[in-house]
Design an enzyme around this catalytic site. Structure first.
Site, short mmCIF file in Angstrom:
data_model
loop_
_atom_site.label_atom_id
_atom_site.label_comp_id
_atom_site.label_asym_id
_atom_site.label_seq_id
_atom_site.Cartn_x
_atom_site.Cartn_y
_atom_site.Cartn_z
N GLY C 42 10.60 -7.80 15.15
CA GLY C 42 10.39 -6.64 14.81
C GLY C 42 10.03 -5.80 16.01
O GLY C 42 10.17 -6.32 17.23
N ALA C 44 7.06 -5.04 17.28
CA ALA C 44 5.96 -5.29 17.85
C ALA C 44 6.42 -7.02 18.77
O ALA C 44 6.11 -6.94 19.50
CB ALA C 44 4.87 -5.80 16.84
N HIS C 266 4.44 5.00 -0.98
CA HIS C 266 5.17 6.12 -0.33
C HIS C 266 5.59 6.99 -1.51
O HIS C 266 6.08 6.61 -2.41
CB HIS C 266 6.22 5.67 0.65
N ARG C 330 0.49 10.99 2.10
CA ARG C 330 1.28 10.08 1.25
C ARG C 330 0.53 9.64 -0.06
O ARG C 330 0.85 9.67 -1.21
CB ARG C 330 1.71 8.91 1.91
N GLU C 425 2.62 -4.56 12.17
CA GLU C 425 2.12 -4.59 10.87
C GLU C 425 1.15 -5.80 10.16
O GLU C 425 0.19 -5.60 9.25
CB GLU C 425 3.10 -4.05 9.83
#
Ligand SMILES: Cc1cc2nc3c(=O)[nH]c(=O)nc-3n(C[C@H](O)[C@H](O)[C@H](O)COP(=O)(O)OP(=O)(O)OC[C@H]3O[C@@H](n4cnc5c(N)ncnc54)[C@H](O)[C@@H]3O)c2cc1C
Ligand code: HEM
Ligand code: SF4
Ligand code: FES
Lengths: 252, 257, 637
Positions: C42, C44, C266, C330, C425
């Site tokens: 990803g 990262a 979310h 959120r 994450e």
């Protein structure tokens, strides 16, 4: 209340790369119109599992049309009937009760089948590795706004960069050519000032790799851009041709 | 380039698929260009024997041009056929296993899908056409027709006396192309062959011209592409309608001896 | 468990600079002698693998998708934050730092967040140099928008595909190194264990997802960038393959797990339409810029939205939060939606949805402007639901989206297991108890491009790493363990599918450890999860064999880990007797329903330590100190 339907599915089943495959027929009841196409396959697979049969393998991940994993030819069209829509974004309300749906993997020499509907698309990665990048190491110190880029060029670059690398263009092409994919990457980078330095070598190397992988040659059927879920324009191929010819007559 | 090898020039062109496409397209330009000129030239058949035969005589009178063009065409055609066969080979190899279920195409045409077939028929036709009208081996009786300049009236008159023809200086003898043309197309079998071949040529060109423009990267944007597709079809139509008119006109008796 | 965060001394603005100077360097000629294992491609992982290879390290890189380009980061839509202040609207590194700490409800480590804000500006420079086609103004300069409750425009974006474009930039950099032979890429490989030798992370075990071959890999350092674990809820906006396996197995090998209960819900996702639902789709938060959220005032109102007159609608966000209105953060927006649905005022067939209405926007701006701004989102909505948002309001509901928790790391991004570095994450991150919109992409790239390349050198330069090979007994032991689990899963031959178990777990998690949590509910969950797990291990149906592509076997392994990990989440949620950010304990709220933090007792990161099969995990605490930002109650009223 949402509608449900009964479908006949004809699906390509192939245990592994080296075993021959064939189309198999399955009957599936209770398909809800709000299901996505892949959810419909999930339901089929749950049923097959419970019946002690081998479920159908297919690639998927994001299920929202952006990762480019899902890849199946539905009723003779990559990603199915809806324009600009990946298989995972296709919903069953497109079909009606009693329909027969055929499902096959992408077919191309450069995309060998691994199992059922799953193919190996690493050839695309190798095309990118051959030159689909700007050679900058991490740590540049040029301010992002140091080079203004006209909105038109930036937008065009983005249009090309939207490709999700799914391979539908290859699957759709009567020649299994990968020129829409390759052209999209060349187009993305050539529209930007950052892509200029390596402009010549990039296109030559990417095309060389593309050929090496065993993709076919474009004969301008234009099926690729019609099948492309991101509606990458056929301009990508014309641009690739122009860039290639330019590369033959210029120096870096 | 920082960390990859520097690719060569012509070697990559010769090997690459795009190179083959470029060969197809550039030879295509030559061949299509010739077809247009060739058809326009032949329209002179409608202006009568004298114009037509004069035209043929003029062409023969400039051998450098004639043979130059023939050489370019021959090379072009050979390369075109060569590249076509190579592309077909690559494209067939690129999908070793066909789809089990027939595909539903969205925009391509049968013309585009059967280019090699139409091309092969056109090639056979070209060979036949050359043997028929250029070398004259298929129908020698129609081919060996000549006119002789009548010095008194300064007009050309038909004369089939071979001994006389052999004695006359070349500028006083010319090939009676008009009669050859009309006699050739009077035979319904030959006329029919030409019509069929032209229909396949139409098919070939209806995809070929637009395809060539795309390959050369001349159709930037959807609108330009649509336009070029229409231009391609128009050129195909003009060339083929022109060519078709000849056997039909003869068969209909509009052009006669 | 040693939780020394190794925060450099000195004023916060100078810490990272100073640290960079003080860190040990690896001699350029020696870098090629080191082998680094990077799991994940990803933002990262790809950025880390590419940057490390550019420096000269040898990298073995892994992902479970068929191509590194398909990592879950590809799906991020909205944008990436950076304190460039290009809009001259008062942004600064300090403000981004402040907003992030405050947005995270004061549960993040100040020094890390400050560094993140500092680095944010380099990320944009780097990405532009790679050819990332960010949106631009007519003058040719970069465009920004305001995002998710921020009062400055600091979000850079590439249409609605920012994550895709950033990932493609990193992927292309990665492919360049693959082409140059510095990175060996192993796609369709799943990491199933971490190899720790003499207390140091030295390798991993993977399964080749095509052939089923399990094998060991050894290296001098291991980098995990395997993303978040939102799929513990079964339904989430995460990609189907996102999992906790890599981080959970590392936890079982000694890495502390930080704040597992911190999850983000979310507010704007497309609601569930039936039991067959396999994932949830996010609708970009930007929709809240022009859409108005409402429900009927009356309970059980079954009229169609168009038939409900203005004065019978409750625009509850505008009512409760007059200054932020529809743009509250959120967690606040999500909870408010849950509250009105719990009151019985939800809409749609499931009654678990609220309206997001564009009628006013169309009236005010015209359909063309609305189409220009949100056309592709409206289309996406139409594609999924079959309804046209220009005509009828969208229906939305909150969904699990992001996990702030993850493996605990120090300032150098190293976990409690020396040599094991965790990025993106997957680590417990810089977002505290709640992440601001457009900050995950920023963090992933900061970790990968600009932090790990320095800190890993510092580690390698000091570590004493004896040469080992895959023949090492510990590698073989781990390998045997992984093989045994595979055999066990395939041998059960039960009647319940993996998905059925996953769905069941997800429902428990959502009901008891979702938007609203109570001690009582969490205790119920803690009873239910082991019960599901026991049934899983006796009745799961895993078809097929090991020696082939077997997606069900893959899934079974992941769900097996979720079934253990869910318990850890509930434990953490139960232990934290306060409400903060995404963690809302219903017992701890203000009279008007806002989160009530307890800074005196809970101003720490909870770090869980594995103590063995069947034994309760141990809680360790890293106290959080706030020297630069004053602790305050978040208020968006
Ligand atoms: C729909 C959506 C929209 C979002 N929008 C935004 C946004 O606008 N702005 C923002 O800042 N953030 C956004 N986020 C959050 C953000 O996208 C993610 O937090 C971020 O991309 C995570 O990146 P990562 O590199 O840490 O992990 P990921 O991108 O999840 O990558 C994980 C990698 O690890 C690999 N992997 C995982 N497990 C294993 C294993 N066991 N073995 C081998 N490999 C493994 C995977 O193959 C993958 O390559 C969004 C998230 C979602 C779901
Ligand atoms: C008068 C004769 C001919 C003309 C004017 C002509 C013209 C063209 C043109 C312009 C193209 C398009 C090239 C491109 O796509 O860039 C083309 C394609 C093609 N031609 Fe011909 N051609 C002729 C004869 C032949 C012959 C004799 C053959 C083969 C035996 C042939 C086979 C093909 C094939 C297979 C293609 C397809 C390649 C493609 O679609 O791109 N052609 N032709
Ligand atoms: S060009 Fe279109 S069809 Fe081809 S890989 Fe990219 S997104 Fe898929
Ligand atoms: S599953 Fe990601 S595009 Fe279809």
């Amino acid at each position: 209340m949402s509608k449900t339907m009964t479908l006949t599915l004809q699906i390509w089943r192939q245990r592994s790369a080296n075993t021959p495959g064939s189309m198999q027929t399955y009957k599936l009841e209770g398909v809800n119109e709000h299901m996505s196409f892949l959810e419909m396959l999930d339901v089929l697979n749950a049923k097959l599992t419970k019946d002690g049969q081998d479920p159908v393998a297919f690639d998927h991940d994001c299920r929202e049309g952006i990762c480019g994993s899902c890849s199946m030819v539905i009723d003779g069209r990559p990603h199915g009937p809806r324009k600009g829509t990946t298989a995972c974004q296709l919903h069953m309300r497109t079909y009606k009760d009693g329909d027969t749906i055929t499902i096959e993997p992408w077919r191309a020499k450069a995309f060998p089948v691994i199992k059922d509907l799953v193919v190996d698309r690493s050839s695309f990665d190798r095309i990118v590795a051959a030159g689909g990048f700007v050679s900058v190491n991490t740590g540049v110190t040029v301010d992002a706004n140091a080079t203004p880029i006209g909105k038109k060029n930036a937008d065009e670059a983005m249009d090309y960069a939207a490709c999700i690398g799914c391979g539908a263009c290859v699957a759709a092409c009567p020649n299994a050519a990968a020129m829409l994919f390759t052209g999209a990457k060349v187009g993305h980078l050539v529209k930007l000032p950052q892509g200029q330095v390596e402009r010549r070598g990039r296109v030559l190397r990417m095309v060389e790799q593309m050929d090496h992988e065993g993709f076919g040659a474009c004969t301008n059927h234009r099926e690729c851009s019609e099948a492309c879920p991101k509606e990458i324009s056929f301009d990508a191929i014309e641009l690739l041709n122009r860039e290639y010819m330019r590369a033959q007559v210029t120096n870096d | 380039m920082t960390d990859a090898k520097r690719p060569g020039r012509l070697s990559t062109l010769a090997r690459s698929t795009i190179g083959a496409k470029i060969v197809m397209a550039t030879t295509g330009v030559i061949l299509v260009g010739f077809l247009v000129v060739h058809m326009l030239g032949n329209l002179q058949i409608y202006l009568g024997p004298d114009t037509m035969n004069h035209y043929a005589q003029t062409l023969k009178g400039t051998p450098a041009l004639l043979w130059g063009v023939r050489a370019v065409l021959l090379v072009g055609l050979v390369l075109h056929v060569f590249a076509a066969i190579r592309l077909k080979g690559l494209n067939t190899a690129a999908r070793p296993q066909e789809y089990a279920v027939p595909r539903r195409y969205r925009v391509t045409s049968s013309a585009a899908r059967f280019m090699l077939l139409s091309g092969a028929v056109v090639l056979a036709f070209i060979v036949y056409h050359l043997l028929h009208f250029t070398v004259g081996v298929t129908n020698p009786a129609d081919f060996n027709l000549h006119e002789v300049l009548d010095v008194a009236t300064q007009t050309w008159v038909r004369n089939d006396n071979e001994q006389l023809l052999a004695k006359l200086p070349p500028e006083m003898v010319r090939h009676d192309v008009y009669s050859m043309f009309v006699r050739g197309f009077t035979n319904p079998l030959i006329a029919g062959t030409y019509v069929v071949a032209q229909l396949l040529l139409a098919m070939h060109l209806s995809h070929a011209v637009a395809s060539m423009l795309h390959t050369l990267g001349l159709s930037k944007g959807t609108a330009a592409r649509e336009r070029n597709i229409n231009i391609g079809r128009a050129i195909a139509a003009v060339v083929v309608l022109g060519n078709l008119s000849f056997p039909i006109a003869v068969q209909a008796g509009l052009v006669h001896l | 468990m040693d939780l020394n965060a190794k925060i450099p001394d000195g004023p916060i603005e100078g810490k990272w600079d100073r640290h960079r100077f003080e860190m040990k360097l690896v001699n350029p000629a020696n870098k090629r002698k080191y082998n680094i294992i990077v799991v994940g491609t990803g933002l990262a992982g790809a950025s880390a693998a590419a940057s490390l290879a550019e420096l000269g390290y040898n990298v073995d890189c892994f992902c479970f998708q068929d191509s590194p380009r398909r990592a879950h980061s590809i799906a991020a839509q909205g944008g990436i934050n950076a304190a460039k202040n290009y809009q001259n609207d008062g942004d600064s590194i300090y403000r981004l730092f402040y907003d992030t700490v405050k947005g995270g409800d004061f549960r993040a480590r100040e020094a890390n967040v400050y560094r993140l804000a500092q680095i944010s500006v380099n990320i944009i420079d780097q990405c532009v140099a790679q050819g990332v086609p960010f949106a631009r103004e007519y003058g040719g300069l970069l465009s920004n928008r305001s995002f998710g409750g921020a009062q400055v425009s600091r979000t850079f974006y590439a249409r609605g595909q920012t994550g895709q474009q950033l990932l493609l930039g990193a992927y292309q950099a990665l492919e360049r190194q693959i082409g140059a032979g510095k990175v060996k890429m192993y796609a369709r490989h799943e990491m199933l264990d971490l190899v720790v030798i003499d207390g140091v992370a030295r390798g991993i075990i993977t399964r080749d997802l095509v052939t089923g071959e399990t094998r060991g890999w050894v290296g001098d350092a291991v980098v995990l960038a395997t993303g978040g674990y939102g799929n513990v809820f079964y339904l989430s906006t995460n990609a189907k393959g996102s999992n906790v396996t890599a981080t959970y197995r590392a936890y079982k090998r000694g890495a502390g797990f930080g704040n597992p209960c911190f999850t983000q819900i979310h507010p704007t996702c497309i609601p569930v339409s039936g039991d067959y639902q396999s994932k949830l789709t996010l609708m970009s938060e930007s929709l809240r810029n022009d859409g108005r959220v409402w429900v009927p005032k009356q309970k059980g109102d079954t009229r169609r939205p168009e038939q409900i007159p203005e004065d019978e609608r409750d625009y509850y966000l505008e009512r409760r939060y007059p200054s932020f209105g529809n743009l509250v953060p959120r967690d606040v927006a999500s909870r408010a939606a849950k509250a009105v649905c719990d009151e019985g005022r939800g809409v749609g067939p499931s009654k678990m949805a609220v309206y997001l209405d564009f009628a006013d926007a169309v009236r005010r701006l015209g359909q063309n402007v609305v189409a220009d701004r949100y056309g592709n989102l409206f289309e996406m909505y139409e594609r999924i639901t079959g309804e046209d948002p220009y005509k009828t309001p969208m229906r939305i509901f909150p969904a699990v989206h992001y996990t702030m928790g993850g493996l605990w790391v120090d300032y150098n991004l190293m976990s409690t297991v020396p040599g094991l570095h965790v990025l993106g994450e997957a680590n417990f991150s810089d977002h505290g108890a709640n992440r601001l919109g457009a900050s995950a992409l920023m963090q992933g790239l900061a970790d990968g491009y600009f932090i790990i390349p320095y800190t890993i050198g510092n580690y390698l330069a000091q570590a004493k790493l004896p040469k080992i090979t895959v023949e090492h007994p510990e590698v073989q032991r781990c390998l045997a363990g992984v093989r045994a689990q595979t055999t066990r899963l395939l041998g059960i031959k039960g009647r319940t599918t993996v998905d059925e178990f996953h769905r069941e777990l997800g429902l428990v998690m959502w009901d008891y450890c979702g938007m609203g949590r109570t001690a009582e509910g969490l205790k119920i969950a803690l009873q239910k999860i082991p019960e599901i797990r026991a049934r899983f291990w006796s009745d799961v149906a895993v078809p097929g064999a090991n020696e082939e592509l077997n997606p069900w076997l893959e899934k079974a392994g992941r769900v097996a880990d979720f079934l253990e990990f869910g318990e850890l989440m509930c434990l953490d949620a139960l232990e934290r007797n306060e409400s903060c950010g995404g963690h809302f304990r219903e017992e701890y709220q203000t009279p008007d329903g806002e989160a009530l933090r307890d800074d005196a007792n809970y101003s720490y990161a909870a770090v869980w330590e594995y103590t063995g099969e069947g034994s309760a995990p141990r809680l360790n605490k890293e106290p959080l100190e706030f020297k630069n930002v004053k602790l305050a109650t978040r208020s968006y009223a």
